[in-house]
Each structure stands twice: as structure tokens, then as C-alpha cells.
Write a protein that holds these residues in place. Structure first.
Motif, PDB file in Angstrom:
ATOM      1  N   ARG A 102       0.814  -1.214   0.000  1.00  0.00           N
ATOM      2  CA  ARG A 102       0.000   0.000   0.000  1.00  0.00           C
ATOM      3  C   ARG A 102       0.854   1.275   0.000  1.00  0.00           C
ATOM      4  N   PRO A 103       1.785   1.394  -0.942  1.00  0.00           N
ATOM      5  CA  PRO A 103       2.592   2.624  -1.007  1.00  0.00           C
ATOM      6  C   PRO A 103       1.839   3.753  -1.709  1.00  0.00           C
ATOM      7  N   PHE A 104       0.606   3.965  -1.292  1.00  0.00           N
ATOM      8  CA  PHE A 104      -0.273   4.963  -1.897  1.00  0.00           C
ATOM      9  C   PHE A 104      -0.959   5.763  -0.793  1.00  0.00           C
ATOM     10  N   LEU A 105      -1.284   7.026  -1.101  1.00  0.00           N
ATOM     11  CA  LEU A 105      -2.135   7.816  -0.224  1.00  0.00           C
ATOM     12  C   LEU A 105      -3.591   7.408  -0.452  1.00  0.00           C
ATOM     13  N   GLN A 106      -4.502   8.007   0.297  1.00  0.00           N
ATOM     14  CA  GLN A 106      -5.910   7.628   0.169  1.00  0.00           C
ATOM     15  C   GLN A 106      -6.479   7.942  -1.209  1.00  0.00           C
ATOM     16  N   ASP A 107      -5.923   8.951  -1.881  1.00  0.00           N
ATOM     17  CA  ASP A 107      -6.388   9.255  -3.240  1.00  0.00           C
ATOM     18  C   ASP A 107      -5.623   8.439  -4.282  1.00  0.00           C
ATOM     19  N   MET A 108      -4.865   7.427  -3.812  1.00  0.00           N
ATOM     20  CA  MET A 108      -4.087   6.516  -4.646  1.00  0.00           C
ATOM     21  C   MET A 108      -2.915   7.201  -5.349  1.00  0.00           C
ATOM     22  N   THR A 109      -2.435   8.303  -4.769  1.00  0.00           N
ATOM     23  CA  THR A 109      -1.177   8.895  -5.226  1.00  0.00           C
ATOM     24  C   THR A 109      -0.029   7.990  -4.786  1.00  0.00           C
ATOM     25  N   TYR A 110       0.828   7.618  -5.715  1.00  0.00           N
ATOM     26  CA  TYR A 110       1.925   6.690  -5.445  1.00  0.00           C
ATOM     27  C   TYR A 110       3.072   7.399  -4.744  1.00  0.00           C
ATOM     28  N   VAL A 111       3.656   6.743  -3.734  1.00  0.00           N
ATOM     29  CA  VAL A 111       4.797   7.275  -2.984  1.00  0.00           C
ATOM     30  C   VAL A 111       5.947   6.282  -3.127  1.00  0.00           C
ATOM     31  N   SER A 112       6.877   6.576  -4.017  1.00  0.00           N
ATOM     32  CA  SER A 112       7.959   5.627  -4.309  1.00  0.00           C
ATOM     33  C   SER A 112       8.880   5.397  -3.116  1.00  0.00           C
ATOM     34  N   ASP A 113       8.978   6.387  -2.222  1.00  0.00           N
ATOM     35  CA  ASP A 113       9.860   6.255  -1.057  1.00  0.00           C
ATOM     36  C   ASP A 113       9.285   5.326   0.006  1.00  0.00           C
ATOM     37  N   LEU A 114       8.058   4.855  -0.211  1.00  0.00           N
ATOM     38  CA  LEU A 114       7.437   3.863   0.658  1.00  0.00           C
ATOM     39  C   LEU A 114       7.538   2.455   0.090  1.00  0.00           C
ATOM     40  N   ASP A 115       7.864   2.342  -1.178  1.00  0.00           N
ATOM     41  CA  ASP A 115       7.727   1.074  -1.883  1.00  0.00           C
ATOM     42  C   ASP A 115       8.995   0.227  -1.747  1.00  0.00           C
ATOM     43  N   ILE A 116       8.905  -0.845  -0.970  1.00  0.00           N
ATOM     44  CA  ILE A 116      10.044  -1.730  -0.722  1.00  0.00           C
ATOM     45  C   ILE A 116      10.237  -2.678  -1.906  1.00  0.00           C
ATOM     46  N   VAL A 117      11.489  -2.795  -2.340  1.00  0.00           N
ATOM     47  CA  VAL A 117      11.839  -3.699  -3.441  1.00  0.00           C
ATOM     48  C   VAL A 117      12.465  -4.977  -2.894  1.00  0.00           C
ATOM     49  N   THR A 118      13.514  -4.821  -2.075  1.00  0.00           N
ATOM     50  CA  THR A 118      14.214  -5.974  -1.493  1.00  0.00           C
ATOM     51  C   THR A 118      14.703  -5.610  -0.097  1.00  0.00           C
ATOM     52  N   TYR A 119      15.039  -6.660   0.648  1.00  0.00           N
ATOM     53  CA  TYR A 119      15.848  -6.473   1.853  1.00  0.00           C
ATOM     54  C   TYR A 119      16.798  -7.654   1.978  1.00  0.00           C
ATOM     55  N   SER A 120      17.869  -7.450   2.719  1.00  0.00           N
ATOM     56  CA  SER A 120      18.854  -8.505   2.924  1.00  0.00           C
ATOM     57  C   SER A 120      19.438  -8.371   4.317  1.00  0.00           C
ATOM     58  N   VAL A 121      20.014  -9.465   4.801  1.00  0.00           N
ATOM     59  CA  VAL A 121      20.571  -9.501   6.161  1.00  0.00           C
ATOM     60  C   VAL A 121      21.952 -10.135   6.113  1.00  0.00           C
ATOM     61  N   ILE A 122      22.936  -9.474   6.722  1.00  0.00           N
ATOM     62  CA  ILE A 122      24.253 -10.055   6.936  1.00  0.00           C
ATOM     63  C   ILE A 122      24.625  -9.851   8.398  1.00  0.00           C
TER      64      ILE A 122
END
Length: 363
Positions: A102-122
Motif C-alpha cells: 500500500r505505497p499509496f495515499l488515500q487518493d491513490m497517489t503513489y509514494v515511491s519512497d514507501l515502496d520496498i523492493v528488497t531487503y537482505s541480512v548479513i
């Protein structure tokens, strides 16, 4: 004659007496004492300024994470950049199992800084490092985005700890804007860990155990920094000494509710109340639950059975011709011998290497 002379002398004495009474006195007149309103303070001494502000607390750190960037096998999340112009998520929002895309506001404006692509752990001897890549590259978005790492130490689907960071983020390691919360009464996942129990009144992660290094806790427990590399938009480091080495782990980006006491959000709102980011769902568009993206959870330090709630989908590779063994769940291995004995590959972090880390991954 004598009578007149006596009268004359009398008047002269009287005039002299009158003049003497009206003449200014050379003796100083006593002045009244002025009492100070300050008790026990000499009026001649300067009074020191009394500070009115809150004194700055200086946090003294003894252990600081490495400057090395990310590495390790990637855990992928569904991302919505491709369908964002259509104001929708492609898929990946599974409400019952607490999978939010749900990387969108209520009006469905997209927020790219909320949108997770990957994560990794070392890991190294002291720290775990969690590296999160976002579609956007501005963690200091004006929305004020909080990022978090959830740990389920007994892998029962109920989160035990969340490392919670808030802006402003800097490219250097810092603890000032990092908190850790614990769930001590076992209700982060509501009544059951594998479905929504909404509407439920529970307190989520209700106990703060770390506050930026202030207080009695270890001041070095958890750190955050931003933009540490191409695939590292946000990076966390946390100490093994409090987390242990066995847990399920997932990440979250939140510019909506930003309230850890209400996690899991799917247990606080019905799906009708929350809305949906998927256009062909009857609850589209988003309503009460918006501007949040989370991931599935990966297992570390143990071999999952496969039925754990929130566990990432399993990918079992086909053995190669030179390796007759099948590598399964490489995250469970923390040393080279056990990793390689299971047919997995023990690899070193790549890229610009400032410090060397190793991790177990698929061959």
C-alpha cells in the motif's frame, strides 16, 4: 532705657534661634533600609542566571557498526512502480495474512519512497545488518516516513520486537531517531497469527526498551542510516547481544498510522474499513489503512517447517551437476562448515568492501 535694652536683647536671641532651626543640617539623615526580596542573597553580589531549557543529554557510544554496505541473499517484495500510473498495486496485498502492498495515499497517489523492493541480512561477530532497497531514494520524504524491522524470536507469527526509526535520516550511523519496542503480552498479531481478527482492541508493541541511547539500556543497541549504497536506501544495525541469533525478520515502511501499538494493522480494521489497493477488489480504493508497505518474513538461524505464519514463499533450487546436494533454507546456517555441508555456498559480501562479511546462500 534698661527695659528697652532688655527687650532688644530678647528679640535678637529669638531671631537667632529661629534662623538656627531653619538652617540645613550638616549631619546626614538616616535612610530607611531597603530589604531584598531574595532570601539570603547579598544585594551587592551578582545573581547567576538560572537555566530554563532542558539540558542536552550526551550519549556515549562504545561500539559503532561497520561502514561496510549491504550484501547477503535478497528477499524480494512486490513493488507497484509499474502500475502506479493506473493508481493501483499489481497484486501482493493479502489482507488476511498481514501482507500489505500500500505505497499509496488515500487518493491513490503513489509514494515511491514507501515502496520496498528488497531487503537482505548479513552479520558479523557483534551485529546484524538489515539493508532495505526502495523504489524511491528519499527517505526524508516530506510525509515523514518511519521504517522498521520486526523480529519474531520464537517464530510463532507474533512479533516480539520492532526496531522503529523516524526522520531525519543521515548517511552516517546514528541512534538518536531509533527506538525499540517489545510486545510483552503477546497480541501483536491479534488472536491468531494467520488471519485478520479485526476489529480488535489490542496494544501491539506496548513496551519501549530503547530510546535512542538515552536511559539505562545499552546505548548501542540499534542504529540506522540512509543511502549507504546502490541497493541500500535504509540500513539498520542491531546488536546480537539483545536480539539473539534465531528469529524471523521482516521490514516495514509507514507514512500512515505510524503507531506500533496498533500493529498488526490488519487486526485493527476490517478489510472493508481498510480499503484495497487492487482495482479488481470490491474494497478498492484505500480508506483507513494507507501509506504502508511491509514484507514477508525470512527465517534466520533455524530451519523453518514451512507452515510458519508470515514466512516468505519457499524456493528450492535444483542441484547443479557438480553439487549433488540441494541447498535448502541457507539462512539457517551461521558458519561455513554447516553451510557447505548442506550444499549451500558460503560467500563474501561484494561491492565496495570496507569490512568483510560472510553469509550462506544458494550455490
Amino acid at each position: 532705657m534698661i527695659k528697652n535694652k532688655s527687650l532688644y536683647i530678647f528679640f535678637m536671641i529669638l531671631i537667632a534661634a529661629i534662623l538656627a532651626c531653619n538652617a540645613p543640617s550638616s549631619v546626614p539623615t538616616a535612610q530607611p533600609e531597603i530589604l531584598s526580596t531574595e532570601t539570603n542573597i547579598a544585594t551587592s553580589a551578582p545573581v547567576a542566571d538560572i537555566p530554563t531549557g532542558t539540558p542536552t543529554v550526551v550519549v556515549v557510544h562504545t561500539q559503532i557498526p561497520s561502514e561496510a554496505a549491504g550484501g547477503g541473499p535478497l528477499v524480494y517484495d512486490v513493488e507497484s512502480s509499474g502500475t502506479a500510473p493506473e493508481k493501483r498495486a499489481p497484486y501482493g496485498d493479502s489482507y488476511d495474512i498481514n501482507r500489505m502492498e500500500r505505497p499509496f495515499l488515500q487518493d491513490m497517489t503513489y509514494v515511491s519512497d514507501l515502496d520496498i523492493v528488497t531487503y537482505s541480512v548479513i552479520q558479523d561477530d557483534v551485529w546484524f545488518y538489515v539493508s532495505v532497497k526502495l523504489i524511491g531514494n528519499d527517505p526524508n520524504n516530506s510525509l515523514g516516513i518511519n521504517y522498521g524491522v520486526e523480529l519474531d524470536t520464537d517464530h510463532d507469527g507474533f512479533g516480539d520486537y520492532i526496531i522503529w526509526a523516524q526522520p531525519a535520516y543521515t548517511s552516517t550511523w546514528d541512534t538518536a531517531n531509533v527506538k525499540i519496542f517489545a510486545d510483552k503480552n503477546h497480541n501483536t498479531a491479534g488472536l491468531s497469527s494467520d488471519k485478520s481478527d479485526a476489529p480488535l482492541n489490542a496494544d501491539g508493541y506496548e513496551t519501549q526498551i530503547f530510546n535512542g541511547g538515552i536511559g539505562d539500556a545499552d546505548p548501542d543497541m540499534a542504529w540506522v542510516r540512509s543511502n549507504a549504497g546502490t541497493d541500500v536506501t535504509i540500513q539498520f544495525a542491531f546488536k546480537k547481544s539483545w536480539s539473539g541469533t534465531v528469529f524471523m525478520l521482516g521490514v516495514i515502511a509507514d507514512a500512515g498510522l505510524k503507531d506500533v501499538t496498533r500493529l498488526d494493522y490488519v487486526d485493527r480494521f476490517t478489510e472493508v474499513e481498510a480499503g484495497s489497493p487492487v482495482k479488481d477488489k470490491k474494497n478498492y480504493p484505500l480508506k483507513a489503512l494507507f501509506a504502508v508497505d511491509n514484507t514477508c518474513q525470512e527465517a534466520f538461524g533455524f530451519k523453518p517447517q514451512g507452515y510458519e505464519s508470515k514466512l516468505c514463499p519457499r524456493i528450492v533450487p535444483t542441484p547443479g551437476p557438480g553439487n549433488p546436494k540441494t541447498c535448502v533454507e541457507p539462512g539457517q546456517y551461521n558458519d561455513a562448515s554447516s553451510c557447505q555441508a548442506a550444499g549451500c555456498a558460503w560467500k563474501q559480501n561484494s561491492g565496495v568492501v570496507i569490512a568483510v562479511f560472510y553469509y550462506c546462500t544458494y550455490p
